[in-house]
Design a protein around this motif. Structure first.
Motif, PDB file in Angstrom:
ATOM      1  N   UNK A 154      -2.458  -0.781   7.329  1.00 55.13           N
ATOM      2  CA  UNK A 154      -1.222  -0.307   7.967  1.00 55.13           C
ATOM      3  C   UNK A 154       0.031  -0.827   7.263  1.00 55.13           C
ATOM      4  N   UNK A 155      -0.147  -1.755   6.306  1.00 54.43           N
ATOM      5  CA  UNK A 155       0.977  -2.285   5.549  1.00 54.43           C
ATOM      6  C   UNK A 155       1.855  -3.262   6.309  1.00 54.43           C
ATOM      7  N   UNK A 156       1.461  -3.662   7.511  1.00 49.61           N
ATOM      8  CA  UNK A 156       2.299  -4.547   8.331  1.00 49.61           C
ATOM      9  C   UNK A 156       1.932  -6.021   8.210  1.00 49.61           C
ATOM     10  N   UNK A 157       0.709  -6.306   7.738  1.00 54.60           N
ATOM     11  CA  UNK A 157       0.238  -7.681   7.652  1.00 54.60           C
ATOM     12  C   UNK A 157      -0.498  -7.904   6.344  1.00 54.60           C
ATOM     13  N   UNK A 158      -0.456  -9.156   5.874  1.00 58.41           N
ATOM     14  CA  UNK A 158      -1.221  -9.574   4.704  1.00 58.41           C
ATOM     15  C   UNK A 158      -2.101 -10.745   5.142  1.00 58.41           C
ATOM     16  N   UNK A 159      -3.311 -10.800   4.611  1.00 62.32           N
ATOM     17  CA  UNK A 159      -4.235 -11.886   4.900  1.00 62.32           C
ATOM     18  C   UNK A 159      -4.424 -12.692   3.625  1.00 62.32           C
ATOM     19  N   UNK A 160      -4.177 -13.994   3.715  1.00 59.79           N
ATOM     20  CA  UNK A 160      -4.390 -14.896   2.594  1.00 59.79           C
ATOM     21  C   UNK A 160      -5.512 -15.850   2.938  1.00 59.79           C
TER      22      UNK A 160
ATOM     23  N   UNK B  76       0.799  -1.231   0.000  1.00 59.90           N
ATOM     24  CA  UNK B  76       0.000   0.000   0.000  1.00 59.90           C
ATOM     25  C   UNK B  76       0.832   1.282   0.000  1.00 59.90           C
ATOM     26  N   UNK B  77       2.099   1.183   0.382  1.00 61.59           N
ATOM     27  CA  UNK B  77       2.953   2.373   0.409  1.00 61.59           C
ATOM     28  C   UNK B  77       3.689   2.594  -0.905  1.00 61.59           C
TER      29      UNK B  77
END
Length: 175
Positions: A102-108, A52-53
């Motif tokens: 927040x760009x710290x986690x990804x959900x799969x 996202x950044x």
């Protein structure tokens, strides 16, 4: 281009992505096409996430419990193929994914489960069950980190789910 069919899965040596501008009204645009080529032969992939950044793209292959995470170059070329770099191997078979705001986690997600990973190194966190769906393949994360899951097929419901707080606890090193 489909290179071979294996167990009903389509394997390709590359994937194509398009950069489509977002506008306040309908318009016709010419979207540049970017070819992302795997460095190690054909794969089946159904999930792609963007940082996202930075906007950098990550392609996730869909392979039985040993899927690859590939990262695209920081700057993409529309005139020649862009070679992906293999970043990690994960013990999951993703059908979709999204990065939290927040760009710290990804959900799969796969057909029945979801798993949190730290982003962008894909260190694994917790896993949890999703609502039963015909063929669960869709996932989005919206404002306020609202998670929605969907399924293939006509008139399938879209479910909003809550990610358990414990799923954000990283349980191992990046793979």
């Amino acid at each position: 281009r489909i290179d071979k069919l294996s167990g009903g899965q389509r394997k390709r040596t590359s994937v194509a992505v398009y950069r489509v501008p977002i506008a306040a009204k309908d318009q016709t645009v010419t979207a540049p096409r970017f070819e992302l080529r795997y460095p190690d032969g054909p794969h089946d992939a159904e999930a792609m996430v963007a940082d996202p950044k930075t906007g950098r793209l990550y392609v996730l292959t869909k392979e039985s419990r040993r899927s690859g995470v590939y990262v695209a170059p920081e700057t993409l070329s529309a005139s020649e193929p862009n070679t992906l770099d293999k970043l990690a191997t994960i013990k999951f078979t993703p059908t979709d994914g999204a990065v939290f705001g927040n760009g710290r986690f990804v959900l799969l997600r796969d057909y029945a489960l979801a798993r949190v990973y730290r982003f962008p190194d894909f260190a694994p966190g917790g896993t949890f069950f999703l609502p039963g769906q015909a063929q669960g393949e869709g996932l989005s994360i919206g404002p306020g980190d609202r998670v929605r899951v969907s399924s293939e097929g006509v008139s399938q419901p879209v479910w909003e789910v809550t990610v358990p707080k414990k799923a954000f606890t990283i349980t191992g090193p990046a793979l």
